[in-house]
Scaffold this active site. Structure first.
Site, mmCIF file in Angstrom:
data_model
loop_
_atom_site.group_PDB
_atom_site.id
_atom_site.type_symbol
_atom_site.label_atom_id
_atom_site.label_comp_id
_atom_site.label_asym_id
_atom_site.label_seq_id
_atom_site.Cartn_x
_atom_site.Cartn_y
_atom_site.Cartn_z
ATOM 1 N N TYR A 146 -65.188 21.149 -52.393
ATOM 2 C CA TYR A 146 -64.995 20.797 -50.972
ATOM 3 C C TYR A 146 -65.088 22.051 -50.112
ATOM 4 C CZ TYR A 146 -62.525 18.734 -46.902
ATOM 5 O OH TYR A 146 -62.172 18.293 -45.647
ATOM 6 N N LYS A 196 -67.916 22.963 -47.217
ATOM 7 C CA LYS A 196 -67.542 23.190 -45.814
ATOM 8 C C LYS A 196 -67.958 24.595 -45.363
ATOM 9 C CE LYS A 196 -65.631 19.172 -45.072
ATOM 10 N NZ LYS A 196 -66.347 18.186 -44.241
HETATM 11 N N1 LIG Z 1 -58.345 14.372 -42.402
HETATM 12 C C1 LIG Z 1 -58.237 15.695 -42.518
HETATM 13 O O1 LIG Z 1 -57.133 16.244 -42.687
HETATM 14 C C2 LIG Z 1 -59.473 16.552 -42.439
HETATM 15 C C3 LIG Z 1 -59.301 17.960 -42.391
HETATM 16 C C4 LIG Z 1 -60.419 18.775 -42.318
HETATM 17 C C5 LIG Z 1 -61.685 18.207 -42.319
HETATM 18 N N2 LIG Z 1 -61.819 16.863 -42.365
HETATM 19 C C6 LIG Z 1 -63.171 16.318 -42.394
HETATM 20 O O2 LIG Z 1 -63.341 15.387 -41.351
HETATM 21 C C7 LIG Z 1 -64.300 14.399 -41.759
HETATM 22 C C8 LIG Z 1 -63.724 13.022 -41.566
HETATM 23 O O3 LIG Z 1 -62.540 12.927 -42.339
HETATM 24 P P1 LIG Z 1 -61.507 11.725 -42.210
HETATM 25 O O4 LIG Z 1 -60.193 12.316 -42.492
HETATM 26 O O5 LIG Z 1 -61.739 10.955 -40.984
HETATM 27 O O6 LIG Z 1 -61.955 10.875 -43.503
HETATM 28 P P2 LIG Z 1 -61.712 9.312 -43.848
HETATM 29 O O7 LIG Z 1 -61.676 9.237 -45.335
HETATM 30 O O8 LIG Z 1 -60.570 8.805 -43.091
HETATM 31 O O9 LIG Z 1 -63.059 8.654 -43.328
HETATM 32 C C9 LIG Z 1 -64.283 9.079 -43.889
HETATM 33 C C10 LIG Z 1 -65.312 7.982 -43.773
HETATM 34 O O10 LIG Z 1 -66.485 8.443 -44.455
HETATM 35 C C11 LIG Z 1 -66.985 7.378 -45.242
HETATM 36 N N3 LIG Z 1 -67.741 7.924 -46.385
HETATM 37 C C12 LIG Z 1 -67.216 8.521 -47.492
HETATM 38 N N4 LIG Z 1 -68.207 8.820 -48.343
HETATM 39 C C13 LIG Z 1 -69.368 8.415 -47.759
HETATM 40 C C14 LIG Z 1 -70.715 8.440 -48.180
HETATM 41 N N5 LIG Z 1 -71.080 8.943 -49.361
HETATM 42 N N6 LIG Z 1 -71.653 7.938 -47.340
HETATM 43 C C15 LIG Z 1 -71.289 7.411 -46.133
HETATM 44 N N7 LIG Z 1 -70.020 7.343 -45.718
HETATM 45 C C16 LIG Z 1 -69.072 7.842 -46.515
HETATM 46 C C17 LIG Z 1 -65.757 6.611 -45.683
HETATM 47 O O11 LIG Z 1 -66.097 5.281 -46.072
HETATM 48 C C18 LIG Z 1 -64.889 6.673 -44.439
HETATM 49 O O12 LIG Z 1 -65.155 5.587 -43.555
HETATM 50 C C19 LIG Z 1 -64.640 14.740 -43.223
HETATM 51 O O13 LIG Z 1 -65.834 15.491 -43.248
HETATM 52 C C20 LIG Z 1 -63.475 15.577 -43.677
HETATM 53 O O14 LIG Z 1 -63.818 16.469 -44.712
HETATM 54 C C21 LIG Z 1 -60.740 16.021 -42.423
#
Ligand SMILES: NC(=O)c1ccc[n+]([C@@H]2O[C@H](COP(=O)([O-])OP(=O)(O)OC[C@H]3O[C@@H](n4cnc5c(N)ncnc54)[C@H](O)[C@@H]3O)[C@@H](O)[C@H]2O)c1
Length: 254
Positions: free
Chosen positions: A160, A164
């Protein structure tokens, strides 16, 4: 309804839940038509329903962002429906703390899958999304990094983190290459956000531990990331490209 994205079409990956869903609803409230791309068709349809409940316009497209043919098709479906594309928001990502750990503990196939979803997806989305942005006369690409790319953690998710980190380099490369096409590319680094991605890991103890390490004293609501994406998607950020925006409640400032 706001006007900040009036006339624009935004393609958002992972818009079925979490930050992507918030962004889809918010972008539509600001006048964008939104292509809601997700591997989970029911979740994407639910996001579209929420957009429509606010009298916005959206299209659900289903596919895996790690698969070239799926991304090519989802972008084609979006441009066919809305005639143009102005914003590519690479938001889809996975955090699998049980399978993606330190390099010493991670199996090769899981490493490859995490990199494919979190990094290669951005390759496919920009490969097929930049030509329609060029045809529209410019646009905005938003990448999703993480504070994981900026500091080390003793409880590691190395695939991961690597994905990133590489997105920072891709952001800068695309920003330079396509500036003359009036295509901007920036990256957001969220801290910890209260979404389904974090839900399996956020025990009360861990939540308390995280909150203690965040100067603002709390975890983010997904809307607090979506508002920054809105800023990058629209003309308010017209002189920004190749930039990194850290949205972490002060976590990395300490
Ligand atoms: N939530 C956090 O704390 C956090 C922190 C830093 C970065 N991020 C990043 O923010 C972004 C969104 O995160 P989130 O927390 O909203 O995630 P989430 O899991 O709540 O939502 C992610 C969405 O992506 C979809 N998804 C997963 N794999 C997929 C694939 N192969 N093809 C198409 N869709 C796919 C899932 O079905 C889901 O609807 C991500 O890139 C995550 O790494 C999140």
């Amino acid at each position: 309804m706001g006007e900040r994205l009036r006339g624009k079409v935004a393609f958002i990956t992972g818009a079925g839940m979490g930050i992507g869903r918030e962004a889809a609803v918010l972008f539509a409230q600001e006048g964008a038509r939104v292509v809601v791309a997700d591997i989970d068709g029911r979740a994407a349809t639910e996001t579209v329903a929420r957009v429509e409940a606010g009298r916005g316009e959206a299209l659900a497209v289903t596919g895996d962002v790690a698969i070239e043919a799926d991304v090519e098709r989802m972008i084609a479906e979006g441009t066919r429906r809305f005639d143009r594309l102005d914003v590519l928001y690479n938001n889809a990502g996975v955090l699998w703390k049980d399978r993606d750990r330190s390099v010493l503990e991670t199996d090769g196939p899981w490493w490859d899958r995490v990199i494919a979803i979190n990094l290669k997806s951005a390759f496919w989305v920009t490969k097929y999304g930049i030509p329609p942005l060029r045809r529209a006369g410019g646009g905005s690409i938003i990448m999703t990094g993480s504070v994981s790319a900026l500091v080390g953690f003793t409880r590691a998710q190395d695939a991961y983190t690597v994905a990133k980190g590489a997105l920072i380099s891709l952001t800068k490369s695309l920003a330079i290459q396509f500036a003359r096409d009036r295509i901007r590319c920036n990256i957001i680094h969220p801290g910890i956000v209260d979404t389904p991605l974090q839900a399996p890991y956020l025990t009360n103890d861990l939540r308390r531990e995280f909150q203690a390490g965040i100067p603002l004293g709390r975890i983010a609501h997904p809307r607090e990331i979506a508002t920054v994406a809105l800023f990058l998607a629209g003309d308010d950020s017209s002189f920004m490209t190749g930039a990194e925006l850290v949205v972490d409640g002060g976590f990395t400032a300490g």
